[in-house]
Scaffold this active site. Structure first.
Site, PDB file in Angstrom:
ATOM      1  N   THR A 163       0.873  -1.185   0.000  1.00 56.72           N
ATOM      2  CA  THR A 163       0.000   0.000   0.000  1.00 56.72           C
ATOM      3  C   THR A 163       0.902   1.224   0.000  1.00 56.72           C
ATOM      4  OG1 THR A 163      -1.609  -1.196   1.350  1.00 56.72           O
ATOM      5  CG2 THR A 163      -1.862   1.195   1.201  1.00 56.72           C
TER       6      THR A 163
ATOM      7  N   LYS B 238      -7.653   1.222  -2.179  1.00 52.43           N
ATOM      8  CA  LYS B 238      -7.114   0.656  -0.934  1.00 52.43           C
ATOM      9  C   LYS B 238      -7.043   1.715   0.173  1.00 52.43           C
ATOM     10  CE  LYS B 238      -4.781  -1.753   2.016  1.00 52.43           C
ATOM     11  NZ  LYS B 238      -5.464  -2.719   2.861  1.00 52.43           N
TER      12      LYS B 238
ATOM     13  N   LYS C 272       0.631   5.063   8.451  1.00 57.16           N
ATOM     14  CA  LYS C 272       1.125   5.383   7.103  1.00 57.16           C
ATOM     15  C   LYS C 272      -0.031   5.464   6.103  1.00 57.16           C
ATOM     16  CE  LYS C 272       2.016   2.014   4.687  1.00 57.16           C
ATOM     17  NZ  LYS C 272       1.492   1.104   3.698  1.00 57.16           N
TER      18      LYS C 272
HETATM   19  P1  NAD Z   1       5.845  -6.237   7.189  1.00 58.84           P
HETATM   20  O1  NAD Z   1       6.571  -5.086   7.792  1.00 58.84           O
HETATM   21  O2  NAD Z   1       5.450  -7.385   8.040  1.00 58.84           O
HETATM   22  O3  NAD Z   1       6.707  -6.840   5.961  1.00 58.84           O
HETATM   23  C1  NAD Z   1       7.456  -6.055   5.073  1.00 58.84           C
HETATM   24  C2  NAD Z   1       8.645  -6.898   4.632  1.00 58.84           C
HETATM   25  O4  NAD Z   1       9.390  -6.116   3.690  1.00 58.84           O
HETATM   26  C3  NAD Z   1       9.604  -7.258   5.783  1.00 58.84           C
HETATM   27  O5  NAD Z   1       9.885  -8.641   5.737  1.00 58.84           O
HETATM   28  C4  NAD Z   1      10.828  -6.412   5.495  1.00 58.84           C
HETATM   29  O6  NAD Z   1      12.036  -7.017   5.935  1.00 58.84           O
HETATM   30  C5  NAD Z   1      10.765  -6.299   3.989  1.00 58.84           C
HETATM   31  N1  NAD Z   1      11.492  -5.148   3.463  1.00 58.84           N
HETATM   32  C6  NAD Z   1      11.509  -3.881   3.916  1.00 58.84           C
HETATM   33  N2  NAD Z   1      12.295  -3.110   3.132  1.00 58.84           N
HETATM   34  C7  NAD Z   1      12.798  -3.924   2.174  1.00 58.84           C
HETATM   35  C8  NAD Z   1      13.663  -3.736   1.087  1.00 58.84           C
HETATM   36  N3  NAD Z   1      14.194  -2.539   0.801  1.00 58.84           N
HETATM   37  N4  NAD Z   1      13.951  -4.813   0.309  1.00 58.84           N
HETATM   38  C9  NAD Z   1      13.416  -6.018   0.574  1.00 58.84           C
HETATM   39  N5  NAD Z   1      12.588  -6.267   1.600  1.00 58.84           N
HETATM   40  C10 NAD Z   1      12.271  -5.227   2.385  1.00 58.84           C
HETATM   41  O7  NAD Z   1       4.584  -5.599   6.464  1.00 58.84           O
HETATM   42  P2  NAD Z   1       3.220  -6.345   6.052  1.00 58.84           P
HETATM   43  O8  NAD Z   1       2.300  -6.319   7.201  1.00 58.84           O
HETATM   44  O9  NAD Z   1       3.547  -7.616   5.372  1.00 58.84           O
HETATM   45  O10 NAD Z   1       2.647  -5.275   4.991  1.00 58.84           O
HETATM   46  C11 NAD Z   1       3.216  -5.120   3.693  1.00 58.84           C
HETATM   47  C12 NAD Z   1       2.346  -4.153   2.911  1.00 58.84           C
HETATM   48  O11 NAD Z   1       1.001  -4.663   2.860  1.00 58.84           O
HETATM   49  C13 NAD Z   1       2.244  -2.751   3.539  1.00 58.84           C
HETATM   50  O12 NAD Z   1       2.232  -1.790   2.529  1.00 58.84           O
HETATM   51  C14 NAD Z   1       0.923  -2.793   4.278  1.00 58.84           C
HETATM   52  O13 NAD Z   1       0.369  -1.497   4.416  1.00 58.84           O
HETATM   53  C15 NAD Z   1       0.103  -3.695   3.366  1.00 58.84           C
HETATM   54  N6  NAD Z   1      -0.984  -4.440   4.023  1.00 58.84           N
HETATM   55  C16 NAD Z   1      -0.785  -5.070   5.216  1.00 58.84           C
HETATM   56  C17 NAD Z   1      -1.835  -5.771   5.802  1.00 58.84           C
HETATM   57  C18 NAD Z   1      -1.671  -6.483   7.132  1.00 58.84           C
HETATM   58  O14 NAD Z   1      -2.691  -6.913   7.708  1.00 58.84           O
HETATM   59  N7  NAD Z   1      -0.447  -6.651   7.636  1.00 58.84           N
HETATM   60  C19 NAD Z   1      -3.077  -5.837   5.159  1.00 58.84           C
HETATM   61  C20 NAD Z   1      -3.233  -5.224   3.925  1.00 58.84           C
HETATM   62  C21 NAD Z   1      -2.171  -4.524   3.361  1.00 58.84           C
END
Ligand code: NAD
Length: 301
Positions: free
Chosen positions: A96, A174, A249
């Site tokens: 997102t 979203k 965010k």
């Molecule tokens: P998270 O923080 O658990 O996972 C993000 C991953 O990205 C981590 O494993 C991190 O190490 C990796 N990362 C960060 N920077 C990086 C880089 N430069 N190169 C490679 N890997 C990198 O986040 P999440 O909860 O999985 O959410 C991911 C996205 O999905 C976000 O944008 C969030 O807003 C969206 N989202 C999350 C949910 C939820 O319930 N968690 C639901 C819908 C949407």
């Protein structure tokens, strides 16, 4: 079955990547956290040492990263995807992020004669785990063949794929959804907290709300009061799930858009302030966004 590149194996991406593996795809994975990459290697994926390695190994790539700067870095940074992307690749970004960031990255990918679709998701960690996510796809409007190609992967990670229009329109959908989610989560948290203080049993209160006019996703599927629904982050110390900082965010993205476009969003603005407080609070910043219940119930007046 095609080889898929997957970058960002966190709370959401980890489950999504595993669902692709279960469906028979070979995976080439990269994450900023080397331990996560090693874990996937032990499960049968090929470990990459940079996004560029992923671009060199796969023509279908999914990115699931925290926010706009991470997406810009993974695509356009040093050893980024753009350095090696093969002509005709399809990049599906499920993070997102800011609509303008999606449009910018899509242009850069198009210069590599490849395609970028924004495909943010709704459904939370359980939806990612159970492959029941809803994908909001931007960039495939009027291009059914593109949607068909994307759906080969998206259908294995979710159950709804909605074509929203041009690039960035998935992000718009979203961001609107998550502003409403934050408002209803805070409303549910303060309602549950008040009910408990008035002597009601939390499970009974939730079951009444869930068969009455106050019902919403935060009351019936993701109730923030611990113990009301087993197995979800609020009943597991608010571990895992959707982080408060990520919600802050998303609300900032909504507020940026609302300010730019002159749309009044008073409750969205207040929700943003509340989640900003949570995102800065040492006890709450890394916790699931349902922790707003604890924030309120711990507060002394
Ligand atoms: P998270 O923080 O658990 O996972 C993000 C991953 O990205 C981590 O494993 C991190 O190490 C990796 N990362 C960060 N920077 C990086 C880089 N430069 N190169 C490679 N890997 C990198 O986040 P999440 O909860 O999985 O959410 C991911 C996205 O999905 C976000 O944008 C969030 O807003 C969206 N989202 C999350 C949910 C939820 O319930 N968690 C639901 C819908 C949407």
């Amino acid at each position: 079955m095609s080889t898929v590149g997957f970058i960002g194996l966190g709370n959401m991406g980890g489950h999504m990547a595993r669902n692709l593996m279960r469906a028979g795809h070979s995976l080439v994975v990269y994450d900023a956290n080397p331990k996560t990459v090693q874990q996937f290697k032990s499960e049968g994926a090929t470990a990459a040492s940079s996004p560029a390695d992923v671009g060199a190994a796969a023509k279908e790539i999914v990115t699931m990263l925290p926010s706009s700067p991470h997406v810009r870095e993974v695509y356009g940074g040093k050893k980024g995807l753009l350095e090696t992307l093969k002509e005709g690749s399809l990049c599906l970004d499920s993070s997102t992020i800011d609509q303008s960031a999606s449009i910018e990255v899509a242009k850069a990918v198009a210069e590599r004669k490849s395609i970028y679709l924004d495909a943010p998701v709704s459904g939370g960690v359980l939806g990612a785990q159970n492959a029941t996510l809803t994908f909001m796809v931007g960039g495939a409007g009027g291009k059914p063949e593109l949607l068909t190609r994307a759906k080969v992967l998206l259908d294995k990670m979710g159950k709804n794929v909605v074509c929203c229009g041009s690039v960035g329109s998935g992000q718009a959908a979203k961001i609107c959804n998550n502003m409403l989610l934050a408002i209803e989560m805070i409303g549910t948290a303060e309602t549950m907290n008040l009910g408990l203080k008035m002597g009601l049993d939390p499970k009974k209160l939730a079951s009444i709300i869930n068969t009455s006019s106050g019902r919403c996703w935060s009351s019936d599927t993701y109730n923030p009061c611990p113990g009301v629904i087993e197995g979800i982050p609020p009943s597991k110390g608010y571990e895992g799930g959707f982080g408060s900082a990520l919600m802050a965010k998303d609300l900032s993205l909504a507020q940026n858009a609302a300010t730019t476009l002159g749309a009044p969003t008073p409750l969205g603005s207040l929700s943003h302030q509340i989640y900003r407080l949570l995102a800065q609070h040492p006890d709450f910043q890394s916790k699931d966004f349902g922790v707003v219940f604890k924030f309120l119930s711990d507060s002394k007046q």
